[in-house]
Design an enzyme around this catalytic site. Structure first.
Site, PDB file in Angstrom:
ATOM      1  N   HIS A 312       0.862  -1.198   0.000  1.00 46.38           N
ATOM      2  CA  HIS A 312       0.000   0.000   0.000  1.00 46.38           C
ATOM      3  C   HIS A 312       0.892   1.240   0.000  1.00 46.38           C
ATOM      4  CE1 HIS A 312      -3.210   2.792   1.111  1.00 46.38           C
ATOM      5  NE2 HIS A 312      -4.028   1.853   0.735  1.00 46.38           N
ATOM      6  N   ASP A 370      -7.871  -5.464  -0.160  1.00 44.90           N
ATOM      7  CA  ASP A 370      -8.288  -6.307  -1.292  1.00 44.90           C
ATOM      8  C   ASP A 370      -7.885  -7.764  -1.134  1.00 44.90           C
ATOM      9  OD1 ASP A 370      -7.458  -3.415  -3.031  1.00 44.90           O
ATOM     10  OD2 ASP A 370      -9.476  -4.233  -2.891  1.00 44.90           O
TER      11      ASP A 370
END
Ligand code: SDX
Length: 436
Positions: A312, A370
């Site tokens: 991320h 996700d």
């Protein structure tokens, strides 16, 4: 909005050659200070350079705060864990839009207003029939949300606060209906109208999974699970798709067109498309025994393969949403009596191995939202092609809330970045007869 009050502005000194300039430092209520470079070009004739915006704050906002190092996510100051545990999605929508948790009366009124905007214009259904049945639902969503601006001329005057709020309510209300229509169209089943006596999540599941031939009974555990998944995806500071919505909105484009732009950006596998890509990746790995082979590929600079659902830009710790998503995944599989899901086994083992591997530890790569969402959504009955559509459905409130905040910022101007030009300098046109 002015610089945040309550802290004396300090400054940074920039020295180039024998010249120096003082650049103001602005302080937030929490998180990194910013160096205001608004006058840098006028003063120095130089731009800053930050492709990917790793060190650039594009705006001032009061909606969502992320501490990537600590794995903290706050919506209007409230921790995501508490909102996901105790509230529902429409309560989160109210909080993101208005800045405060609603009273019981305010919540009832907000639910009523959203519920009564869930239908779309009947001609929208004809719009869908222009697509092939195997069109990716995200392409249908980009088109159909953009097409809403053709129907709601009474809420596209962005200078009118009333119209801005109606457009916001309409977007939140109609996304589930359009998402369900995209799904039904892709499987050749008739569209299902929303029902006003159902809560937001149950209404959506019924529009997706009910058929005219029998009554549909919403499963409260599954409705609660999808509602919580929406809360987790609702907003996330200035991510790529939110920045797209802000940039589109800065030109004065109508809110429906701006949200369509956000959906287009979210579709990419590096962003919201990662939930679909992560499930496909788990399927491609196929067995726990093959995990080392894929870990090796993920680390190989010459191999474009990356672990989807990992890493991320901001979180250099565990994504707090991923933890809640993992818990929700187990709840849904348990409710559905799915004892062992081979893909979940691979995901859990892949996470265990990666989190011990120095490549991932060194780069602070953790599972993000996700990583587990795909397994959960598949168990709920959605095809992988619908995963990013559900992300877009939930993120619509974040997009529209950030869009509203930008429009209502008196300092707002059209976004127009500059560049570092490394192309050809002046040269004269050569007639084609004289080109070699
Ligand atoms: C979302 O911004 C948001 O808030 C987004 C989001 C939201 O709610 O809006 O949180 C939703 O988009 C989550 C992210 C979903 N994407 C994926 O899961 C795709 C896989 N992840 C990567 O593509 C990547 O981690 C990004 C795109 C998420 C972040 O990319 P960055 O910040 O540009 O990081 P990077 O590419 O510079 O990576 C730093 C290093 C690199 O190695 P080195 O060059 O330093 O040797 O980490 C490596 C990368 O190669 N790396 C990975 C990796 N992610 C980063 N290596 C293997 N697998 C990965 N997944």
């Amino acid at each position: 909005m002015d610089a945040i009050d309550g802290n004396s502005a300090k400054s940074a000194t920039l020295t180039i050659g024998n010249e120096s300039w003082e650049l103001p430092i602005l302080n937030g209520t929490v998180g990194p200070d910013v160096i205001d470079i608004g006058k840098l070009y006028a003063q120095t004739g130089k731009f800053t350079y930050d492709p990917g915006f790793t060190s650039t704050a594009s705006c001032e906002s009061q909606i969502t705060y992320i501490d990537g190092d600590e794995g903290i996510l706050l919506y209007r100051g409230y921790p995501i864990e508490q909102l996901a545990e105790s509230g529902d999605f429409l309560e989160t929508c109210y909080l993101l839009l208005y800045g405060e948790l609603p009273t019981a009366a305010q919540k009832a009124d907000f639910d009523y207003r959203v519920t009564r905007h869930t239908m779309v214009h009947e001609q929208m259904s004809r719009f869908f029939h222009g697509f092939r049945r195997d069109a990716h639902p995200m392409s249908v969503m980009v088109a159909s949300v953009g097409a809403l601006s053709a129907f709601y001329h009474d809420s596209t005057d962005i200078s009118d606060p009333q119209q801005r709020m109606i457009a916001s309510i309409r977007m939140i209300a109609k996304m589930p209906t359009l998402a369900a229509m995209a799904y039904k169209y892709s499987i050749g089943q008739p569209f299902v109208y929303p029902k006003n006596d159902l809560d937001y999540a149950s209404n959506f599941l019924r529009m997706c999974f009910s058929v005219p031939c029998e009554e549909y009974k919403a499963n409260p555990i599954l409705s609660r699970a999808i509602d919580r998944i929406f809360i987790l995806h609702a907003d996330h500071e200035q991510n790529a798709s939110t920045s797209t919505v802000r940039l589109a909105g800065s030109s004065g484009a109508n809110p429906f067109a701006c949200i369509a732009a956000g959906i287009a950006c979210l579709w990419g596998p590096a962003h919201g498309g990662a939930n679909e890509a992560a499930l496909k990746m788990l399927g491609e790995i196929g067995s726990v025994e093959r995990i080392p082979e894929y870990i090796k590929r993920a680390k190989d600079k010459n191999d474009p393969f990356r672990l989807m659902g990992f890493g991320h830009r901001v979180y250099k710790n565990y994504d707090p949403r991923a933890k809640i998503m993992q818990k929700t995944c187990h709840e849904v599989l348990g409710e559905l009596g799915i004892k062992d899901d081979p893909l979940l086994d691979i995901a859990v083992e892949l996470e265990r191995i990666a989190l011990q591997d120095e490549y991932f530890v060194e780069r602070k790569l953790y599972p993000n939202i996700d990583f587990y969402s795909g397994i959960t959504l598949r168990a709920l009955g959605f095809p992988t092609s619908m995963f990013t559509v559900l992300f877009a459905l939930a993120r619509t409130v974040g997009w529209i809330g950030q869009w509203k905040e930008m429009i209502e910022d008196p300092g707002q101007r059209i976004g127009r970045p500059r560049q570092l030009y490394t192309g050809a300098t002046h040269r004269d046109y050569v007639p084609i007869a004289r080109r070699k």
